[in-house]
Design a protein around this motif. Structure first.
Motif, PDB file in Angstrom:
ATOM      1  N   PRO A  68      -1.327  13.789  13.425  1.00 39.73           N
ATOM      2  CA  PRO A  68      -0.983  12.779  12.426  1.00 39.73           C
ATOM      3  C   PRO A  68      -2.220  12.242  11.699  1.00 39.73           C
ATOM      4  O   PRO A  68      -2.177  12.011  10.485  1.00 39.73           O
ATOM      5  CB  PRO A  68      -0.297  11.693  13.260  1.00 39.73           C
ATOM      6  CG  PRO A  68       0.251  12.407  14.444  1.00 39.73           C
ATOM      7  CD  PRO A  68      -0.721  13.503  14.741  1.00 39.73           C
ATOM      8  N   GLU A  69      -3.318  12.070  12.445  1.00 41.26           N
ATOM      9  CA  GLU A  69      -4.524  11.524  11.811  1.00 41.26           C
ATOM     10  C   GLU A  69      -5.090  12.496  10.788  1.00 41.26           C
ATOM     11  O   GLU A  69      -5.525  12.107   9.711  1.00 41.26           O
ATOM     12  CB  GLU A  69      -5.596  11.206  12.855  1.00 41.26           C
ATOM     13  CG  GLU A  69      -5.250  10.028  13.756  1.00 41.26           C
ATOM     14  CD  GLU A  69      -4.118  10.349  14.703  1.00 41.26           C
ATOM     15  OE1 GLU A  69      -4.065  11.485  15.216  1.00 41.26           O
ATOM     16  OE2 GLU A  69      -3.260   9.468  14.908  1.00 41.26           O
ATOM     17  N   ALA A  70      -5.093  13.776  11.141  1.00 43.34           N
ATOM     18  CA  ALA A  70      -5.616  14.765  10.197  1.00 43.34           C
ATOM     19  C   ALA A  70      -4.748  14.805   8.948  1.00 43.34           C
ATOM     20  O   ALA A  70      -5.254  14.884   7.820  1.00 43.34           O
ATOM     21  CB  ALA A  70      -5.665  16.144  10.865  1.00 43.34           C
ATOM     22  N   ALA A  71      -3.426  14.712   9.136  1.00 40.73           N
ATOM     23  CA  ALA A  71      -2.527  14.731   7.986  1.00 40.73           C
ATOM     24  C   ALA A  71      -2.726  13.484   7.127  1.00 40.73           C
ATOM     25  O   ALA A  71      -2.710  13.554   5.895  1.00 40.73           O
ATOM     26  CB  ALA A  71      -1.079  14.829   8.463  1.00 40.73           C
ATOM     27  N   ALA A  72      -2.917  12.346   7.784  1.00 39.32           N
ATOM     28  CA  ALA A  72      -3.127  11.110   7.025  1.00 39.32           C
ATOM     29  C   ALA A  72      -4.425  11.186   6.228  1.00 39.32           C
ATOM     30  O   ALA A  72      -4.487  10.757   5.068  1.00 39.32           O
ATOM     31  CB  ALA A  72      -3.152   9.906   7.973  1.00 39.32           C
ATOM     32  N   ALA A 121       4.500   8.826  13.793  1.00 38.53           N
ATOM     33  CA  ALA A 121       3.065   8.926  14.075  1.00 38.53           C
ATOM     34  C   ALA A 121       2.292   9.157  12.778  1.00 38.53           C
ATOM     35  O   ALA A 121       1.207   8.589  12.577  1.00 38.53           O
ATOM     36  CB  ALA A 121       2.803  10.064  15.061  1.00 38.53           C
ATOM     37  N   LEU A 122       2.857   9.960  11.886  1.00 36.35           N
ATOM     38  CA  LEU A 122       2.202  10.192  10.599  1.00 36.35           C
ATOM     39  C   LEU A 122       2.175   8.911   9.764  1.00 36.35           C
ATOM     40  O   LEU A 122       1.136   8.552   9.197  1.00 36.35           O
ATOM     41  CB  LEU A 122       2.922  11.324   9.850  1.00 36.35           C
ATOM     42  CG  LEU A 122       2.424  11.627   8.437  1.00 36.35           C
ATOM     43  CD1 LEU A 122       0.934  11.931   8.415  1.00 36.35           C
ATOM     44  CD2 LEU A 122       3.203  12.806   7.839  1.00 36.35           C
ATOM     45  N   ASP A 123       3.307   8.223   9.710  1.00 36.07           N
ATOM     46  CA  ASP A 123       3.347   6.956   8.966  1.00 36.07           C
ATOM     47  C   ASP A 123       2.320   5.977   9.525  1.00 36.07           C
ATOM     48  O   ASP A 123       1.610   5.304   8.778  1.00 36.07           O
ATOM     49  CB  ASP A 123       4.746   6.332   9.048  1.00 36.07           C
ATOM     50  CG  ASP A 123       5.776   7.111   8.226  1.00 36.07           C
ATOM     51  OD1 ASP A 123       5.372   7.937   7.389  1.00 36.07           O
ATOM     52  OD2 ASP A 123       6.975   6.895   8.446  1.00 36.07           O
ATOM     53  N   ALA A 124       2.253   5.894  10.861  1.00 37.65           N
ATOM     54  CA  ALA A 124       1.311   4.961  11.485  1.00 37.65           C
ATOM     55  C   ALA A 124      -0.127   5.363  11.186  1.00 37.65           C
ATOM     56  O   ALA A 124      -0.984   4.512  10.914  1.00 37.65           O
ATOM     57  CB  ALA A 124       1.552   4.911  12.998  1.00 37.65           C
ATOM     58  N   ALA A 125      -0.384   6.668  11.221  1.00 35.70           N
ATOM     59  CA  ALA A 125      -1.742   7.133  10.943  1.00 35.70           C
ATOM     60  C   ALA A 125      -2.121   6.845   9.496  1.00 35.70           C
ATOM     61  O   ALA A 125      -3.256   6.430   9.208  1.00 35.70           O
ATOM     62  CB  ALA A 125      -1.851   8.633  11.236  1.00 35.70           C
ATOM     63  N   LEU A 126      -1.164   7.031   8.589  1.00 38.14           N
ATOM     64  CA  LEU A 126      -1.456   6.743   7.186  1.00 38.14           C
ATOM     65  C   LEU A 126      -1.699   5.246   6.994  1.00 38.14           C
ATOM     66  O   LEU A 126      -2.645   4.839   6.318  1.00 38.14           O
ATOM     67  CB  LEU A 126      -0.305   7.223   6.295  1.00 38.14           C
ATOM     68  CG  LEU A 126      -0.536   7.014   4.797  1.00 38.14           C
ATOM     69  CD1 LEU A 126      -1.729   7.816   4.305  1.00 38.14           C
ATOM     70  CD2 LEU A 126       0.720   7.393   3.990  1.00 38.14           C
ATOM     71  N   ALA A 127      -0.849   4.424   7.615  1.00 33.04           N
ATOM     72  CA  ALA A 127      -1.035   2.981   7.490  1.00 33.04           C
ATOM     73  C   ALA A 127      -2.393   2.564   8.042  1.00 33.04           C
ATOM     74  O   ALA A 127      -3.080   1.713   7.466  1.00 33.04           O
ATOM     75  CB  ALA A 127       0.098   2.246   8.220  1.00 33.04           C
ATOM     76  N   LEU A 136       0.833  -1.201   0.000  1.00 33.67           N
ATOM     77  CA  LEU A 136       0.000   0.000   0.000  1.00 33.67           C
ATOM     78  C   LEU A 136       0.872   1.257   0.000  1.00 33.67           C
ATOM     79  O   LEU A 136       0.607   2.211  -0.725  1.00 33.67           O
ATOM     80  CB  LEU A 136      -0.919   0.011   1.223  1.00 33.67           C
ATOM     81  CG  LEU A 136      -2.125  -0.914   1.162  1.00 33.67           C
ATOM     82  CD1 LEU A 136      -2.750  -1.052   2.547  1.00 33.67           C
ATOM     83  CD2 LEU A 136      -3.160  -0.377   0.178  1.00 33.67           C
ATOM     84  N   ALA A 137       1.920   1.240   0.810  1.00 29.91           N
ATOM     85  CA  ALA A 137       2.800   2.414   0.884  1.00 29.91           C
ATOM     86  C   ALA A 137       3.465   2.656  -0.467  1.00 29.91           C
ATOM     87  O   ALA A 137       3.641   3.803  -0.880  1.00 29.91           O
ATOM     88  CB  ALA A 137       3.851   2.217   1.979  1.00 29.91           C
ATOM     89  N   ALA A 138       3.820   1.584  -1.151  1.00 31.55           N
ATOM     90  CA  ALA A 138       4.442   1.749  -2.464  1.00 31.55           C
ATOM     91  C   ALA A 138       3.457   2.386  -3.433  1.00 31.55           C
ATOM     92  O   ALA A 138       3.811   3.257  -4.232  1.00 31.55           O
ATOM     93  CB  ALA A 138       4.904   0.393  -2.995  1.00 31.55           C
ATOM     94  N   ARG A 139       2.216   1.972  -3.329  1.00 37.03           N
ATOM     95  CA  ARG A 139       1.205   2.545  -4.200  1.00 37.03           C
ATOM     96  C   ARG A 139       1.025   4.036  -3.882  1.00 37.03           C
ATOM     97  O   ARG A 139       0.898   4.870  -4.777  1.00 37.03           O
ATOM     98  CB  ARG A 139      -0.121   1.800  -4.002  1.00 37.03           C
ATOM     99  CG  ARG A 139      -1.208   2.232  -4.951  1.00 37.03           C
ATOM    100  CD  ARG A 139      -2.499   1.488  -4.677  1.00 37.03           C
ATOM    101  NE  ARG A 139      -2.529   0.175  -5.312  1.00 37.03           N
ATOM    102  CZ  ARG A 139      -3.666  -0.497  -5.543  1.00 37.03           C
ATOM    103  NH1 ARG A 139      -4.827   0.012  -5.196  1.00 37.03           N
ATOM    104  NH2 ARG A 139      -3.635  -1.677  -6.108  1.00 37.03           N
TER     105      ARG A 139
END
Lengths: 331, 331
Positions: free
Chosen positions: A318-322, B281-287, A290-293
């Motif tokens: 972080p959640e808002a940014a994600a 935290a951003l990476d985790a939130a995105l994942a 998923l990250a690669a995509r």
């Protein structure tokens, strides 16, 4: 692997089922390859593998340079083939420019074991393999087991994250120490002590016997204090003396490992750990895919540095940014 | 939070800028809420926050029940407000049915500190908060700092993954032990010893002074042996005796923490750690956001159990299964 000599998958699977060591070497090279056609062939090969003919045990092994790791593996491996086991040794070496690659890329350091027909030694894979060390080594373990190697030793030099990755694909973790390392601190990375199932003080021979036993007692005492029994059904790990040179203690070390493995098979912890490892590997692989995509998405990759800066500065959670990132992702 | 009394974001931001404790409590309740409109308001609030008026220090604190954590926080907190700091205490408690929620959900256990106008105590959030304990507590830290609390203590009971999460949002980690825990093992979870920046043996008063000092020496010796200096610029962590009851050692404990923080600010490690924490935290939130999208996909969630089973059985490599999963994902 020579691209012009790609072996058909069926041939590789048959060779592995026959326990052929040369086929195993070629199959591992195939799963390590990043070429798209090789990746497809590797996937087909793994799907076509015979199940392991015997129950298998995967042993992670680490120790800082100078503790005699190669000599230990050679002596321990010869002891194990003498008991009727078939032993595969897979070396994991981050081989980063930083370390210069501490594991030699040849088999000369374990010559006797390498020549034994019931042993297989795989030097360190080339660096920057697809998906990191873990996934490729995990596939190599699968191939070795399909080829009838019931004991797989995964050796790591203990640099960076390699032990964590090795612990994630093995059943038991073995830490090798040298005598007298107490006050000097042996350079063992944080977390290894906590992962070890058995700790062996090597070089317990000649003039070092007393020193090795003192080191053993020191570590045993410290572990009783530092490493809690809580949540560890096996209690604190045993600390034992061995000599790879004289062979002293090798049989007892194997007995300790075998006892521990049997105990965990009895309690079901062994199977649970393997299942959890498989599921964690799948989750990690999915996250990576998923990250690669996501990284390949032009709109998102352009916006990412600004989102990172906002999170660092506390302007965005972080959640808002994600969520902002996902909103930019092409549908 | 009473849904009918949603405060406007601008009012909350202004109240935080004024250092109002009641506003801080309401703001934390807002970021803990899972209601979609609350989540949008929380995001707007964080974007509207003033920067912290003073440099801040985030201190993780753990210790098993019985070591006197509440008494310590009360005494230590009063010492810190006496030095002119403003102190916020955030309790992290997994509150799983398994543990029954070991942290009391009220402020009575730290009554003197709770009443001090330069202190703020937040009991444990309700369980199963959106996104787990880590993200919500991270937001609460941000809010407390915006409200002028320059020292934020994040307290955890040490169950499950909570210390890992707390270590991921704090600058320094403090472990509290009781005297005489040596042979009985104090039930501290694996990995905590390795994370601690300072270890305090509490209850070093009355008849326990000698026992506390013996415990201190034991742990100091064990840490020198077990915890390597390698890669840790601060060396092995200090182990000190304190008494929350008499106040002995509290000033020295704070000096040790402040010295360590100053050292890390000087070397740049402090800022690097915070940046890395934000990015992680951003990476985790995105994942997590991606995983939620994947789980919501009907075709994929139907296929997932079979893919898991194939990986467990070794019929598919994790990468092949992940690719197969992604191929099923709706575009």
């Amino acid at each position: 692997m020579d691209a012009s000599a790609d072996p058909p998958v069926a041939g590789l699977a048959a060779g592995l089922a026959a326990g052929d060591r040369r086929t195993l070497a070629r199959a591992i090279t195939l799963v390590e390859s990043t070429r798209p056609d090789h990746r497809m062939a590797a996937r087909a090969l793994i799907a076509a593998l015979p199940p392991p003919p015997r129950p298998t045990l995967r042993i992670g092994l680490t120790g800082t340079p100078g503790v005699g790791k190669s000599t230990f593996i050679e002596a321990f491996g010869m002891h194990l083939v003498g008991l009727g086991h078939r032993v595969a040794v897979l070396a994991v070496d981050p081989s980063s420019p930083r370390t210069g690659g501490a594991i030699l890329g040849d088999k000369t350091r374990m010559g006797t074991l390498a020549r034994h027909r019931h042993a297989f030694i795989r030097p360190s894979p080339s660096q920057a393999a697809l998906g990191g060390i873990g996934p490729r080594t995990r596939d190599a373990v699968t191939l070795a087991e399909a080829a009838g190697f019931d004991l797989v030793l995964v050796e790591t030099v203990g640099v960076g994250q390699s032990e964590t990755e090795v612990a994630g694909i093995t059943d038991l973790f073995l830490l090798l120490l040298a005598p007298g390392g107490g006050d000097e601190l042996q350079g063992v990375k944080r977390g290894i002590m906590e992962r070890a199932d058995l700790i062996l003080v090597n070089k317990a021979d000649g003039t070092l016997v007393a020193e090795a036993d003192r080191t053993r007692a020191e570590y045993a005492g410290a572990l009783r204090l530092i490493r809690p029994r809580d949540g560890d059904p096996d209690g604190v790990p045993e600390v034992r003396c061995v000599s790879a040179r004289t062979g002293a203690g090798l049989a007892e070390a194997w007995s300790a490992l075998a006892r521990l493995a049997a105990h965990r098979r009895d309690t079901g912890a062994f199977a649970r750990t393997r299942d959890a490892q498989a599921e964690a590997a799948l989750d990690a692989a999915l996250a990576q895919a998923l990250a690669a995509r996501v990284r390949a998405d032009p709109a998102l990759s352009a916006a990412w540095p600004a989102l990172q800066a906002d999170v660092r500065a506390g302007r965005l959670s972080p959640e808002a940014a994600a969520e902002a990132a996902l909103a930019r992702l092409r549908p």
